[in-house]
Design an enzyme around this catalytic site. Structure first.
Site, short mmCIF file in Angstrom:
data_model
loop_
_atom_site.label_atom_id
_atom_site.label_comp_id
_atom_site.label_asym_id
_atom_site.label_seq_id
_atom_site.Cartn_x
_atom_site.Cartn_y
_atom_site.Cartn_z
N GLU A 256 0.88 -1.18 0.00
CA GLU A 256 0.00 0.00 0.00
C GLU A 256 0.91 1.22 0.00
OE1 GLU A 256 -3.22 0.27 -0.17
OE2 GLU A 256 -3.70 -1.85 -0.08
N CYS A 290 -2.59 9.43 1.96
CA CYS A 290 -2.23 8.86 0.66
C CYS A 290 -3.30 9.15 -0.38
CB CYS A 290 -2.01 7.36 0.79
SG CYS A 290 -3.39 6.50 1.54
P1 NAD Z 1 8.06 5.08 4.90
O1 NAD Z 1 8.12 4.27 3.68
O2 NAD Z 1 9.16 6.01 5.17
O3 NAD Z 1 7.95 4.14 6.21
C1 NAD Z 1 6.93 3.19 6.33
C2 NAD Z 1 7.37 2.12 7.32
O4 NAD Z 1 8.43 1.37 6.75
C3 NAD Z 1 7.91 2.66 8.65
O5 NAD Z 1 7.39 1.87 9.71
C4 NAD Z 1 9.40 2.47 8.51
O6 NAD Z 1 10.09 2.33 9.72
C5 NAD Z 1 9.45 1.18 7.73
N1 NAD Z 1 10.72 0.92 7.05
C6 NAD Z 1 11.64 1.81 6.63
N2 NAD Z 1 12.66 1.18 6.02
C7 NAD Z 1 12.37 -0.14 6.03
C8 NAD Z 1 13.02 -1.30 5.56
N3 NAD Z 1 14.16 -1.21 4.90
N4 NAD Z 1 12.44 -2.49 5.75
C9 NAD Z 1 11.25 -2.58 6.37
N5 NAD Z 1 10.59 -1.53 6.87
C10 NAD Z 1 11.13 -0.30 6.69
O7 NAD Z 1 6.65 5.83 4.85
P2 NAD Z 1 6.09 6.97 5.82
O8 NAD Z 1 6.85 8.22 5.57
O9 NAD Z 1 6.01 6.44 7.21
O10 NAD Z 1 4.60 7.12 5.27
C11 NAD Z 1 4.23 7.99 4.25
C12 NAD Z 1 3.99 7.24 2.95
O11 NAD Z 1 3.02 6.21 3.15
C13 NAD Z 1 3.42 8.11 1.86
O12 NAD Z 1 4.07 7.85 0.64
C14 NAD Z 1 1.96 7.69 1.78
O13 NAD Z 1 1.35 7.92 0.54
C15 NAD Z 1 2.07 6.24 2.11
N6 NAD Z 1 0.79 5.73 2.59
C16 NAD Z 1 0.10 4.85 1.81
C17 NAD Z 1 -1.15 4.39 2.23
C18 NAD Z 1 -1.95 3.41 1.41
O14 NAD Z 1 -2.86 2.80 1.95
N7 NAD Z 1 -1.65 3.23 0.14
C19 NAD Z 1 -1.67 4.83 3.45
C20 NAD Z 1 -0.92 5.72 4.21
C21 NAD Z 1 0.30 6.15 3.77
#
Ligand code: NAD
Length: 527
Positions: A256, A290
């Site tokens: 997602e 998002c």
């Molecule tokens: P992010 O990708 O920076 O982090 C998301 C999660 O991934 C965090 O818990 C982080 O610690 C973890 N993470 C980071 N590196 C990792 C790795 N190498 N392996 C495993 N996990 C890792 O995203 P964010 O800044 O927290 O969130 C914002 C983004 O999320 C935006 O792009 C937004 O559009 C998206 N989003 C999508 C949806 C959806 O349903 N499609 C919903 C909400 C947010």
């Protein structure tokens, strides 16, 4: 293990200054984005601890997965009741740790989570029931599809809706008979620990749902700890690394990811409703959704009136610290998003756009950005093509609906899209042509809170679906059981020996079944 590490997590997320969620070696600190106040410190869970948590979850899953689905659902409803009972403290924490307006914490987080629990619990017994499928050729046999819990589901979640997004996936996993281990965002870990506290307090099996707080490497460790499914919600960049890590281990994953939702305002759109929708869709949760309205394509017949009214409404929004007053727009949760917003605005203005309202950081000790409307934008500007994830709405005037549809589809992302028109049937026809996982006509954002329908993106917005019956079934392995309907005796005519006679017989059968006479259909009608 080939650990994949988030650049952001280990690079720029630590630091000082108000509202920055910093980290030490063994702990992560959580700060209030609206005030800069230190709210707490949580463990930065090591890979060994993650593995131990997954092992405990696996043991708990054995008993849980053996319970009748109805029993599991009843118990999830008790957890839901505890959430409702403790909604005030959840809202308090959400408004402090995320800087979220109290209405949004209550409606978009607590109520949505309670509603999802209710939907999953009332739908799972029917959606996950074994079902018989009618075989069209092998009429002498019966087939059944069973939905079997996968085991331990890993959930990695972001900071923008830390309560409902995490529970959306955890609760779907557990009603389907799995255990769940959650790696919440390092930016909002206290909310996740509150969920765990409420879970334990509601008498739910302690090890069935676990929280491992930490940075990117903790998430990477979760992928490497023997889970059977990963549900990841986050950015495209991290998603790419996470999907690669899952691929390496052949773990199925649901992705997602980000969005760049276009809103098409047709010539006949209701100006007032469209303007109100743009403001709500663009600035709810300070644009950190998002599904946010991230670009407006307004037909030239409506453009000026719509822009003017949108600016007017935007100027009336109250921005500020939600723990002190009922504000409309709260804080920017993650500080680098302010730099992203400034970069988009600078780029757009340099290329000819104009800032109609907002455009800069708001004063105060916390992290606030003024709700911003940009006019005169085009696809040469990053604000129209890259995810903003902040309180900025760019407008672009279009000459025709065809142009709007073409531009809306001209994106590497495809999560949500919006069409506004007085003619709903016409708008639905436009919706069918838009490249997105979800399209709303004359509304914004609401499908993120609609557990009945499958939710997810296409293109680089991800793959797989959460919510809806499809989302529940995705939490399961699909098993096909096939048994005999009639006893054919010891020897099956399809088995050995192969003879010239049987070859001729099958060849005549091929023609009879599949040539235009349709014997196959007639056989089908017999049973
Ligand atoms: P992010 O990708 O920076 O982090 C998301 C999660 O991934 C965090 O818990 C982080 O610690 C973890 N993470 C980071 N590196 C990792 C790795 N190498 N392996 C495993 N996990 C890792 O995203 P964010 O800044 O927290 O969130 C914002 C983004 O999320 C935006 O792009 C937004 O559009 C998206 N989003 C999508 C949806 C959806 O349903 N499609 C919903 C909400 C947010």
């Amino acid at each position: 293990m080939g650990q994949v590490v988030s650049e952001r997590s280990v690079g720029s997320n630590g630091g000082s200054g108000p509202g920055v969620n910093g980290h030490g070696d063994a702990t992560i600190r959580s700060y209030a984005p609206a005030t800069g106040e230190l709210l707490g410190e949580v463990p930065n869970t090591s890979a060994d601890e993650v593995r131990a948590a997954v092992a405990r979850a696996r043991r708990a899953q054995e008993a849980w997965g053996a319970l009748p689905v109805e029993e599991r659902c009843q118990r999830v409803l008790r957890f839901r009741d505890a959430i409702v009972d403790r909604s005030d403290e959840i809202v308090d924490l959400l408004s402090r740790e995320c800087g979220k307006p109290r209405h949004e914490a209550l409606l978009h987080e607590v109520l949505v989570a309670a509603d999802m629990a209710t939907y999953f619990a009332s739908t799972a017994p029917r959606a996950l029931e074994p079902r018989e499928i009618k075989l069209h050729l092998f009429k002498h046999r019966r087939s059944f599809v069973h939905y079997v819990p996968r085991g331990v589901v890993g959930v990695i979640s972001p900071w923008n809706f830390p309560f409902q997004l995490a529970l959306r996936d955890v609760l779907a996993a557990v009603v389907a008979g799995n255990a769940a281990v959650l790696k919440p965002s390092e930016v909002t870990p206290l909310i996740a620990l509150k969920q765990k506290e409420i879970w334990d307090g509601a008498g739910m099996p302690e090890d069935l749902f676990q929280v491992v707080t930490g940075l990117g490497p903790t998430g990477a460790a979760l992928i490497d700890s023997g889970i059977q499914l990963l549900v990841f919600t986050g950015s495209v960049g991290t998603g790419r690394r996470v999907a690669a890590a899952c691929g390496e281990r052949l773990i199925p994953c649901v992705m997602e990811l980000g969005g760049k939702a276009p809103l098409i305002a047709c010539a006949d759109a209701d100006v007032e409703r469209t303007a109100q929708a743009i403001v709500f869709g663009g600035f709810a949760n300070a644009g950190q959704v998002c599904l946010s309205v991230e670009r407006v394509y307004a037909h030239r017949e409506i453009h000026d009136r719509l822009l003017e009214r949108t600016i007017e409404i935007t100027k009336g929004l109250h921005v500020g610290d939600p723990s002190r007053a009922f504000v409309d727009v709260g804080a920017v949760v993650f500080p680098p998003q302010i730099d992203v917003a400034e970069r988009h605005i600078k780029d757009a203005v340099e290329k000819g756009a104009s800032v109609k309202t907002g455009g800069k950081r708001a004063p105060g000790p916390g992290q606030f950005f003024e709700p911003t409307i940009l006019a005169g934008c085009d696809h040469g500007m990053t604000v129209m093509t890259e995810e903003i994830f902040g309180p900025i709405v760019p407008f672009m005037q279009v000459a025709t609906e065809e142009e709007a549809i073409r531009l809306a589809n001209e994106s590497h992302l495809g999560l949500n899209a919006y069409v506004f028109s007085e003619d709903t049937d016409h708008a639905r026809r436009i919706a069918e042509r838009l490249q997105a996982g979800g399209v709303l006509v004359n509304d914004v954002l609401m499908n993120g809170a609609c557990p009945d329908a499958p939710f997810g993106g296409i293109k680089q917005s991800g793959f797989g679906r959460v919510m809806g019956e499809d989302g529940l079934r995705q939490m399961c392995d699909v098993k096909h059981i096939n048994a005999d309907r009639v006893n054919l005796g010891a020897r099956d005519p399809l088995w050995f020996p192969y003879t010239e006679a049987s070859y001729g017989w099958f060849k005549r059968g091929l023609r009879a079944l599949y040539s235009s006479g349709g014997l196959l259909r007639r056989i089908g009608e017999l049973f």
